[in-house]
Design an enzyme around this catalytic site. Structure first.
Site: not given
Length: 359
Positions: A90, A347
């Site tokens: 990703e 994150c």
């Protein structure tokens, strides 16, 4: 998407010039790849047909395939790419909006792009708070597979070749565990006749492989360094990040002190704040002491929850208290605005997806 062809994006400008003669032909190819975002060699109509056929027989221009694109309400976009062997990685496009305040009272709004790219399929580090680690480690990416993430994102979003873009190696994987490929991709990104993304616009984030930090410094690439610290004592850090057993805090600090940083730059220390784990003022005090004498800036990051985790997101008030303690004592400290939370692109939320049943 099986292929046994070489990835042409694995080649630097110099390597391509060595293989393609005369020299102006390699420049044309480079232009097609990085300025015109060619998807096939057949598109390169200013090359002789025989050359296009030879290139197509030996190389691929498409080492990645876009599987899904998810759009966030904040303008972020998360890409799931399939590699030639069926693995997936990703990458995330972040739209950052800056404000410039002028003396006449006017405010100028500027938009800039930051692309968060992956360096590995999965990750060996095994951080307790990171979703990527849950899937284990599969393999390293090649330089071309790293570069192609950005090329495909720029093409998909019609981002001009000369548009300012920042790169952060903060996607899936530990970049310094794949240092040779990452270093080569930094050089390819920086090629003036290619994407022309200067090293000072590229940031390599590491969990703290001190020996590799030293090696990176000796390469003199000119990139920014970010340390994923997340704790101020070895006991807690080892619970959160098992790699601390091999690379403890002292070894990381020593490596950072020896890392070349120009006068206008600082080493970034990333500190993921987890409620009731590392968010109290005593931790801020220890962090201040730990970074004494280092040209450092601290980036506080909200923990981003995901299914199955026991960790919790800290309150905004506690984040601000932590930040204020550091800034009032002279340590540059910012709070990172979480992007892409609604599409699991923030994150610690990236992971390899199974192509059947999960997307």
């Amino acid at each position: 998407m099986p292929t046994h062809k070489k990835i042409i994006q694995d080649l630097t400008k110099e390597e391509l010039a060595e293989k393609i003669k005369p020299a102006f032909r390699s420049k044309q190819i480079y232009d097609w790849i990085y300025h015109k975002y060619a998807a096939s060699f057949e598109e390169m109509k200013n090359l002789p047909k025989a050359m296009r056929e030879e290139l197509d027989a030996e190389y691929t221009l498409a080492p990645l395939k876009t599987v899904t694109v998810q759009d966030s309400m904040d303008g972020s976009r998360k890409y799931l790419f399939e590699l030639h062997d069926g693995h997936t990685v990703e990458a995330v496009l972040l739209l950052m909006r800056d404000k410039e305040y002028h003396e006449d009272g006017s405010v100028k709004h500027q938009e800039r792009y930051t692309v968060c790219i992956s360096s590995q399929v999965g990750c060996k580090v095994g951080c307790a708070f990171c979703l990527t680690a849950k899937g284990g480690f599969m393999r390293n990416l090649t330089a071309g597979e790293i570069v192609e993430q950005l090329r495909m994102i720029k093409k998909d979003n019609d981002i001009a070749a000369n548009r300012r873009v920042n790169i952060v190696f903060m996607g899936m994987g530990e970049p310094l565990d794949n240092l040779e490929a990452v270093a080569k991709s930094v050089k390819i990104f920086a090629e003036e006749e290619g994407m022309a993304i200067a090293p000072h616009r590229q940031t390599i984030s590491t969990s703290g492989l001190s020996s590799k930090i030293e090696k990176l410094g000796k390469m003199e690439l000119g990139v920014n360094l970010a340390i994923s610290l997340h704790a101020v004592d070895d006991e807690l850090r080892q619970q959160l990040m098992p790699i601390n057993k091999a690379y403890n805090i002292e070894s990381i600090i020593t490596a950072v002190k020896n890392f070349p940083v120009n006068d206008r730059k600082r080493v970034m220390f990333e500190y993921l704040v987890i409620k009731d784990v590392n968010d109290d003022i005593s931790a801020a005090k220890k962090l201040l002491s730990l970074l004494d004498g280092i040209k450092a800036k601290v980036n506080l990051i909200y923990f981003n929850p995901y299914g199955g985790t026991e960790f919790k997101r800290p309150s905004e008030a506690d984040m601000k208290k932590f930040q204020e303690y550091l800034t009032k004592r002279g340590l540059h400290c910012t709070i990172r605005e979480s992007k892409g939370l609604d599409i699991s692109a923030a994150c610690g939320q990236l992971r390899e997806q199974e192509l059947e049943g999960e997307i």
